[in-house]
Design an enzyme around this catalytic site. Structure first.
Site, mmCIF file in Angstrom:
data_model
loop_
_atom_site.group_PDB
_atom_site.id
_atom_site.type_symbol
_atom_site.label_atom_id
_atom_site.label_comp_id
_atom_site.label_asym_id
_atom_site.label_seq_id
_atom_site.Cartn_x
_atom_site.Cartn_y
_atom_site.Cartn_z
ATOM 1 N N ASP A 1 2.083 -2.764 0.599
ATOM 2 C CA ASP A 1 0.721 -2.910 0.081
ATOM 3 C C ASP A 1 0.390 -3.703 -1.099
ATOM 4 O OD1 ASP A 1 -2.098 -2.396 0.389
ATOM 5 O OD2 ASP A 1 -2.194 -1.323 -1.505
ATOM 6 N N SER A 2 -0.728 -4.779 0.034
ATOM 7 C CA SER A 2 -1.336 -5.528 -1.346
ATOM 8 C C SER A 2 -1.441 -5.388 -2.788
ATOM 9 C CB SER A 2 -3.163 -5.851 -1.591
ATOM 10 O OG SER A 2 -3.809 -4.850 -1.408
ATOM 11 N N TYR B 1 -6.279 -7.851 -1.721
ATOM 12 C CA TYR B 1 -6.838 -8.817 -0.305
ATOM 13 C C TYR B 1 -7.750 -8.586 -0.035
ATOM 14 C CZ TYR B 1 -1.457 -9.504 -0.436
ATOM 15 O OH TYR B 1 0.237 -10.015 -0.332
ATOM 16 N N GLY B 2 -8.879 -7.791 0.013
ATOM 17 C CA GLY B 2 -10.016 -7.372 1.070
ATOM 18 C C GLY B 2 -11.109 -8.618 1.408
ATOM 19 N N CYS C 1 -1.186 -1.216 4.006
ATOM 20 C CA CYS C 1 -2.168 -1.859 3.524
ATOM 21 C C CYS C 1 -3.579 -2.024 5.251
ATOM 22 C CB CYS C 1 -2.200 -2.627 2.951
ATOM 23 S SG CYS C 1 -2.965 -3.704 2.903
ATOM 24 N N ASN C 2 -4.793 -2.156 5.212
ATOM 25 C CA ASN C 2 -5.265 -1.382 5.978
ATOM 26 C C ASN C 2 -6.086 -3.094 6.082
ATOM 27 O OD1 ASN C 2 -6.578 1.445 7.785
ATOM 28 N ND2 ASN C 2 -6.652 1.017 5.590
ATOM 29 N N THR C 3 -6.207 -3.815 5.319
ATOM 30 C CA THR C 3 -6.772 -5.418 5.654
ATOM 31 C C THR C 3 -5.464 -5.830 6.445
ATOM 32 O OG1 THR C 3 -8.167 -4.998 3.409
ATOM 33 C CG2 THR C 3 -7.694 -7.248 3.906
ATOM 34 N N GLU D 1 -9.956 1.048 -9.092
ATOM 35 C CA GLU D 1 -8.904 0.247 -9.584
ATOM 36 C C GLU D 1 -9.591 0.481 -11.103
ATOM 37 O OE1 GLU D 1 -6.288 -2.084 -8.611
ATOM 38 O OE2 GLU D 1 -5.937 -1.318 -7.183
ATOM 39 N N CYS E 1 -9.013 2.786 4.492
ATOM 40 C CA CYS E 1 -8.792 1.823 3.402
ATOM 41 C C CYS E 1 -7.597 2.791 2.520
ATOM 42 C CB CYS E 1 -9.623 1.471 2.581
ATOM 43 S SG CYS E 1 -9.292 0.768 0.977
ATOM 44 N N THR E 2 -6.666 2.367 2.293
ATOM 45 C CA THR E 2 -5.582 2.978 1.205
ATOM 46 C C THR E 2 -6.336 4.117 0.267
ATOM 47 O OG1 THR E 2 -5.009 0.950 0.752
ATOM 48 C CG2 THR E 2 -3.599 1.905 2.477
ATOM 49 N N HIS E 3 -7.241 2.539 -0.660
ATOM 50 C CA HIS E 3 -7.597 3.126 -2.020
ATOM 51 C C HIS E 3 -8.343 4.790 -1.747
ATOM 52 C CE1 HIS E 3 -6.098 0.117 -3.772
ATOM 53 N NE2 HIS E 3 -6.771 -0.206 -4.429
HETATM 54 N N1 DGL Z 1 -5.179 -1.917 0.374
HETATM 55 C C1 DGL Z 1 -6.298 -2.233 0.577
HETATM 56 C C2 DGL Z 1 -6.132 -1.661 2.467
HETATM 57 O O1 DGL Z 1 -6.650 -0.610 2.840
HETATM 58 C C3 DGL Z 1 -7.267 -2.396 -0.111
HETATM 59 C C4 DGL Z 1 -7.508 -2.803 -1.247
HETATM 60 C C5 DGL Z 1 -7.189 -4.701 -1.231
HETATM 61 O O2 DGL Z 1 -8.440 -4.968 -0.582
HETATM 62 O O3 DGL Z 1 -6.213 -5.074 -1.168
HETATM 63 O O4 DGL Z 1 -7.369 -2.223 2.563
#
Ligand code: DGL
Length: 278
Positions: free
Chosen positions: A12-13, A44-45, A75-77, A162, A196-198
């Site tokens: 993940d990012s 990363y978003g 990570c979705n992004t 975060e 999104c994982t968050h």
């Molecule tokens: N992990 C990213 C996601 O699932 C969210 C955090 C990021 O933007 O890096 O999209």
């Protein structure tokens, strides 16, 4: 069982992928896992396609160097912006027998069972929404069950999590605003993917603003059961994943900060090592 240490890599990012790893550990505790968070370069978003691809490929290569035969982009992004390129253009050169999988396809496959009227909402980062990956994949994989997909980018949600602002009026404001936008854009939405994982960390706040009739799909549970299914359909890969029940954590940022913050996402104490990606 693999006779070497060959963990499943989870990338993940930053911290968000820990919400997915938590479900992996719960559902398949016998497997070995390595978690890699690129905290030094997160989020990363809002990054471009080229940059997310470049960073993600570096992480995948690092996890391969560490012995992983299978890497999950938790990570979705990264799944939206880098997965296809890596699968189609890089893996054949690096090692055609290894695999990299993402989190979008499992969520998309599950939503067909979820929605009753085919109106689906997506809440994600700007990068995920702009990539259009969810609408494209939903069209491909939902077998006609999804008739309308509506997306809402929530660029503030990750920084709120975060920065430990989960229980504050500021978070309520932004969560309610984004959910209102989504439901106003299509009042018939009956299912929403937290893309999104968050976002699972914001669940208590999200639930306050989502009507009871709307179902929320959290990725961790779906992705972990789909991973198990994948491994049972691919015994050749399953046999190459070692099963000693260990979990290792790596970050590109400061180790102490990672160890302190990770607990919020995974509800356990973690010991972490630093890694450099290039
Ligand atoms: N992990 C990213 C996601 O699932 C969210 C955090 C990021 O933007 O890096 O999209």
């Amino acid at each position: 069982m693999a006779n070497q240490y060959q963990p499943i890599g989870v990338f993940d990012s930053g911290y968000g992928g820990l919400t997915i790893l938590k479900d992996f550990i719960q559902v398949m505790p016998e497997y070995d896992f390595i978690y890699l968070g690129d905290n030094a370069r997160a989020p990363y978003g809002s990054r471009s396609f080229e940059v997310v691809y470049e960073y993600t490929l570096q992480a995948v290569n690092k996890l391969f160097d560490m012995g992983c035969q299978l890497v999950i982009l938790a990570c979705n992004t990264a799944s939206a912006k880098a997965l296809r390129n890596i699968q189609q253009n890089d893996l054949p050169h690096i090692d055609p027998n290894r695999r990299v999988l993402g989190v979008i396809r499992p969520a998309v496959e599950a939503i067909g069972d979820f929605t009753r009227n085919g109106h689906v909402g997506i809440l994600g980062t700007s990068g995920t929404v702009l990539s259009n990956s969810y609408p494209i994949e939903l069209e491909k994989w939902s077998e006609g069950k999804v008739v309308k997909t509506t997306q809402e980018a929530c660029p503030i949600w990750v920084p709120l999590v975060e920065n430990n602002e989960i229980d504050t009026p500021g978070t309520e404001y932004f969560v309610s605003k984004n959910i209102r936008n989504l439901l106003n854009a299509d009042p018939e939405i009956d299912s929403v993917i937290l893309a999104c994982t968050h976002y699972p960390l914001l669940l208590p706040v999200i639930q306050r603003f989502i009507p009871e009739s709307v179902r929320l799909l959290e990725q961790g549970k779906v992705v972990s059961s789909k991973l198990l299914e994948y491994l049972s359909r691919h015994p050749d890969m399953d046999i190459r994943c070692s099963k000693l029940g260990t979990v290792k954590y790596y970050t590109t940022e400061n180790v102490e900060i990672f160890e302190r913050n990770a607990a919020t996402f995974i509800n356990r104490t973690v010991k972490c090592e630093k890694v450099v990606l290039k």
